[in-house]
Write a protein that holds these residues in place. Sequence first.
Motif, PDB file in Angstrom:
ATOM      1  N   ALA A 112       0.834  -1.206   0.000  1.00 31.06           N
ATOM      2  CA  ALA A 112       0.000   0.000   0.000  1.00 31.06           C
ATOM      3  C   ALA A 112       0.868   1.257   0.000  1.00 31.06           C
ATOM      4  CB  ALA A 112      -0.931  -0.003   1.215  1.00 31.06           C
ATOM      5  N   ALA A 113       1.915   1.277   0.830  1.00 29.99           N
ATOM      6  CA  ALA A 113       2.786   2.461   0.901  1.00 29.99           C
ATOM      7  C   ALA A 113       3.537   2.683  -0.407  1.00 29.99           C
ATOM      8  CB  ALA A 113       3.766   2.314   2.062  1.00 29.99           C
ATOM      9  N   ALA A 114       3.900   1.604  -1.078  1.00 27.66           N
ATOM     10  CA  ALA A 114       4.615   1.717  -2.355  1.00 27.66           C
ATOM     11  C   ALA A 114       3.664   1.918  -3.535  1.00 27.66           C
ATOM     12  CB  ALA A 114       5.466   0.472  -2.589  1.00 27.66           C
ATOM     13  N   GLU A 115       2.346   1.816  -3.257  1.00 31.61           N
ATOM     14  CA  GLU A 115       1.325   1.961  -4.289  1.00 31.61           C
ATOM     15  C   GLU A 115       1.520   0.962  -5.429  1.00 31.61           C
ATOM     16  OE1 GLU A 115       1.398   6.136  -5.312  1.00 31.61           O
ATOM     17  OE2 GLU A 115       0.384   6.671  -3.443  1.00 31.61           O
ATOM     18  N   VAL A 116       1.688  -0.302  -5.018  1.00 35.21           N
ATOM     19  CA  VAL A 116       1.814  -1.403  -5.984  1.00 35.21           C
ATOM     20  C   VAL A 116       0.722  -2.413  -5.675  1.00 35.21           C
ATOM     21  CG1 VAL A 116       4.307  -1.063  -6.281  1.00 35.21           C
ATOM     22  CG2 VAL A 116       3.484  -2.647  -4.522  1.00 35.21           C
ATOM     23  N   PRO A 117       0.451  -3.324  -6.594  1.00 29.81           N
ATOM     24  CA  PRO A 117      -0.598  -4.324  -6.340  1.00 29.81           C
ATOM     25  C   PRO A 117      -0.280  -5.197  -5.126  1.00 29.81           C
ATOM     26  CG  PRO A 117       0.001  -4.297  -8.669  1.00 29.81           C
ATOM     27  CD  PRO A 117       0.994  -3.429  -7.955  1.00 29.81           C
ATOM     28  N   ASN A 118      -1.340  -5.610  -4.427  1.00 33.60           N
ATOM     29  CA  ASN A 118      -1.168  -6.534  -3.301  1.00 33.60           C
ATOM     30  C   ASN A 118      -0.411  -7.769  -3.770  1.00 33.60           C
ATOM     31  OD1 ASN A 118      -2.439  -4.967  -1.385  1.00 33.60           O
ATOM     32  ND2 ASN A 118      -4.432  -5.925  -1.678  1.00 33.60           N
ATOM     33  N   GLY A 119       0.490  -8.240  -2.945  1.00 34.86           N
ATOM     34  CA  GLY A 119       1.279  -9.418  -3.264  1.00 34.86           C
ATOM     35  C   GLY A 119       2.631  -9.095  -3.879  1.00 34.86           C
ATOM     36  N   THR A 120       2.855  -7.843  -4.220  1.00 34.36           N
ATOM     37  CA  THR A 120       4.122  -7.481  -4.854  1.00 34.36           C
ATOM     38  C   THR A 120       5.298  -7.687  -3.897  1.00 34.36           C
ATOM     39  OG1 THR A 120       3.009  -5.870  -6.284  1.00 34.36           O
ATOM     40  CG2 THR A 120       5.393  -5.642  -6.035  1.00 34.36           C
ATOM     41  N   ALA A 121       5.200  -7.178  -2.690  1.00 30.53           N
ATOM     42  CA  ALA A 121       6.316  -7.296  -1.738  1.00 30.53           C
ATOM     43  C   ALA A 121       6.657  -8.755  -1.468  1.00 30.53           C
ATOM     44  CB  ALA A 121       5.985  -6.575  -0.433  1.00 30.53           C
ATOM     45  N   SER A 122       5.656  -9.595  -1.390  1.00 30.06           N
ATOM     46  CA  SER A 122       5.922 -11.018  -1.115  1.00 30.06           C
ATOM     47  C   SER A 122       6.660 -11.686  -2.273  1.00 30.06           C
ATOM     48  CB  SER A 122       4.638 -11.768  -0.780  1.00 30.06           C
ATOM     49  OG  SER A 122       3.773 -11.766  -1.888  1.00 30.06           O
ATOM     50  N   ASN A 123       6.620 -11.090  -3.459  1.00 37.13           N
ATOM     51  CA  ASN A 123       7.381 -11.608  -4.597  1.00 37.13           C
ATOM     52  C   ASN A 123       8.848 -11.174  -4.554  1.00 37.13           C
ATOM     53  OD1 ASN A 123       5.266 -12.990  -5.853  1.00 37.13           O
ATOM     54  ND2 ASN A 123       4.550 -11.105  -6.831  1.00 37.13           N
ATOM     55  N   TYR A 124       9.148 -10.146  -3.771  1.00 38.07           N
ATOM     56  CA  TYR A 124      10.503  -9.597  -3.727  1.00 38.07           C
ATOM     57  C   TYR A 124      11.286 -10.004  -2.477  1.00 38.07           C
ATOM     58  CZ  TYR A 124       9.911  -6.667  -7.827  1.00 38.07           C
ATOM     59  OH  TYR A 124       9.752  -6.226  -9.114  1.00 38.07           O
ATOM     60  N   PHE A 125      10.590 -10.392  -1.422  1.00 36.12           N
ATOM     61  CA  PHE A 125      11.257 -10.700  -0.157  1.00 36.12           C
ATOM     62  C   PHE A 125      10.818 -12.069   0.321  1.00 36.12           C
ATOM     63  CE2 PHE A 125      10.562  -6.159  -0.609  1.00 36.12           C
ATOM     64  CZ  PHE A 125      11.873  -5.698  -0.607  1.00 36.12           C
ATOM     65  N   ALA A 126      11.787 -12.856   0.766  1.00 32.88           N
ATOM     66  CA  ALA A 126      11.510 -14.231   1.176  1.00 32.88           C
ATOM     67  C   ALA A 126      10.541 -14.284   2.352  1.00 32.88           C
ATOM     68  CB  ALA A 126      12.809 -14.942   1.538  1.00 32.88           C
ATOM     69  N   ASN A 127      10.672 -13.338   3.256  1.00 31.45           N
ATOM     70  CA  ASN A 127       9.829 -13.295   4.451  1.00 31.45           C
ATOM     71  C   ASN A 127       9.985 -11.932   5.111  1.00 31.45           C
ATOM     72  OD1 ASN A 127      12.293 -13.452   5.981  1.00 31.45           O
ATOM     73  ND2 ASN A 127      12.250 -15.673   5.687  1.00 31.45           N
ATOM     74  N   ARG A 128       9.314 -11.743   6.204  1.00 28.03           N
ATOM     75  CA  ARG A 128       9.347 -10.466   6.925  1.00 28.03           C
ATOM     76  C   ARG A 128      10.748 -10.153   7.435  1.00 28.03           C
ATOM     77  NH1 ARG A 128       8.037  -8.727  12.096  1.00 28.03           N
ATOM     78  NH2 ARG A 128       7.034  -6.692  12.149  1.00 28.03           N
ATOM     79  N   ASP A 129      11.474 -11.172   7.901  1.00 30.14           N
ATOM     80  CA  ASP A 129      12.852 -10.960   8.364  1.00 30.14           C
ATOM     81  C   ASP A 129      13.723 -10.401   7.246  1.00 30.14           C
ATOM     82  OD1 ASP A 129      12.385 -11.776  10.953  1.00 30.14           O
ATOM     83  OD2 ASP A 129      13.149 -13.804  10.655  1.00 30.14           O
ATOM     84  N   ASP A 130      13.550 -10.931   6.040  1.00 30.50           N
ATOM     85  CA  ASP A 130      14.300 -10.449   4.884  1.00 30.50           C
ATOM     86  C   ASP A 130      13.994  -8.973   4.639  1.00 30.50           C
ATOM     87  OD1 ASP A 130      15.837 -10.417   2.504  1.00 30.50           O
ATOM     88  OD2 ASP A 130      14.173 -11.194   1.302  1.00 30.50           O
ATOM     89  N   LEU A 131      12.736  -8.614   4.713  1.00 26.97           N
ATOM     90  CA  LEU A 131      12.330  -7.223   4.521  1.00 26.97           C
ATOM     91  C   LEU A 131      12.920  -6.319   5.603  1.00 26.97           C
ATOM     92  CD1 LEU A 131      10.683  -5.141   2.948  1.00 26.97           C
ATOM     93  CD2 LEU A 131       8.680  -5.829   4.291  1.00 26.97           C
ATOM     94  N   LEU A 132      12.846  -6.740   6.858  1.00 27.93           N
ATOM     95  CA  LEU A 132      13.424  -5.963   7.959  1.00 27.93           C
ATOM     96  C   LEU A 132      14.926  -5.762   7.764  1.00 27.93           C
ATOM     97  CD1 LEU A 132      11.571  -7.610  10.962  1.00 27.93           C
ATOM     98  CD2 LEU A 132      11.467  -5.177  10.378  1.00 27.93           C
ATOM     99  N   THR A 133      15.613  -6.825   7.409  1.00 27.53           N
ATOM    100  CA  THR A 133      17.059  -6.768   7.225  1.00 27.53           C
ATOM    101  C   THR A 133      17.429  -5.825   6.083  1.00 27.53           C
ATOM    102  OG1 THR A 133      17.276  -9.005   8.099  1.00 27.53           O
ATOM    103  CG2 THR A 133      19.110  -8.177   6.786  1.00 27.53           C
ATOM    104  N   GLN A 134      16.714  -5.920   4.981  1.00 30.13           N
ATOM    105  CA  GLN A 134      17.013  -5.040   3.853  1.00 30.13           C
ATOM    106  C   GLN A 134      16.678  -3.585   4.167  1.00 30.13           C
ATOM    107  OE1 GLN A 134      16.366  -6.301  -0.136  1.00 30.13           O
ATOM    108  NE2 GLN A 134      16.330  -8.446   0.474  1.00 30.13           N
ATOM    109  N   ALA A 135      15.633  -3.363   4.940  1.00 28.88           N
ATOM    110  CA  ALA A 135      15.308  -1.986   5.357  1.00 28.88           C
ATOM    111  C   ALA A 135      16.440  -1.429   6.217  1.00 28.88           C
ATOM    112  CB  ALA A 135      13.981  -1.959   6.110  1.00 28.88           C
TER     113      ALA A 135
END
Length: 194
Positions: free
Chosen positions: A34-57
């Motif tokens: 929602a914050a990136a204004e992309v279709p739902n499910g997009t982030a899950s295609n780019y990051f293996a899991n929430r930990d991956d997203l946190l680490t990359q952030a």
Amino acid sequence: MRQNLARRAALVDAAIEVLARDGARGLTFRAVDAAAEVPNGTASNYFANRDDLLTQAGGRIYERLRPDEATMEAMLSGPTTRARTAELVREVVERVAAFKTGYLALLELRLEATRRPELRAVLTARVSEDVEANVTGHLASGLPGDADAVKMIYLATNWLIVERLTLPDVFPEEEARNLIAALVERLIPEDRPA
């Protein structure tokens, strides 16, 4: 699967905004989409899991906080005096505080790192590199003060940034500037006569 690097960067930047706005518990793939204004499910295609997203952030915040070469050159030009050191410290505090969402997200990530070893490793490496770069750059510049002084300034100004971003009325801007001058004056020896 090939991934769009610009979209990945936009998703990580959106994650930083979500962390700053909603905290670590509010960081979900759906919130990032929602914050990136992309279709739902997009982030899950780019990051293996929430930990991956946190680490990359966590890594991305430090990329965005690091000044570019022109800013570094400008910062290191000028006299090598205690007054110039205080001016540089003020500039750094102002630059870091200007990336408010990044710094607030970093605070969230630091808390989250107490529970996530991989994130703790990323942040430990980044902060250690940052401290070492500050010490090395300061010593190489010819500015007065030793490694311990640089580290103490780093520690004190980081908390000053927290105060300025979270409780700005505790140390209003002018008082914060004066405190930085007093800090440098107490930690850095007087200038030697030329």
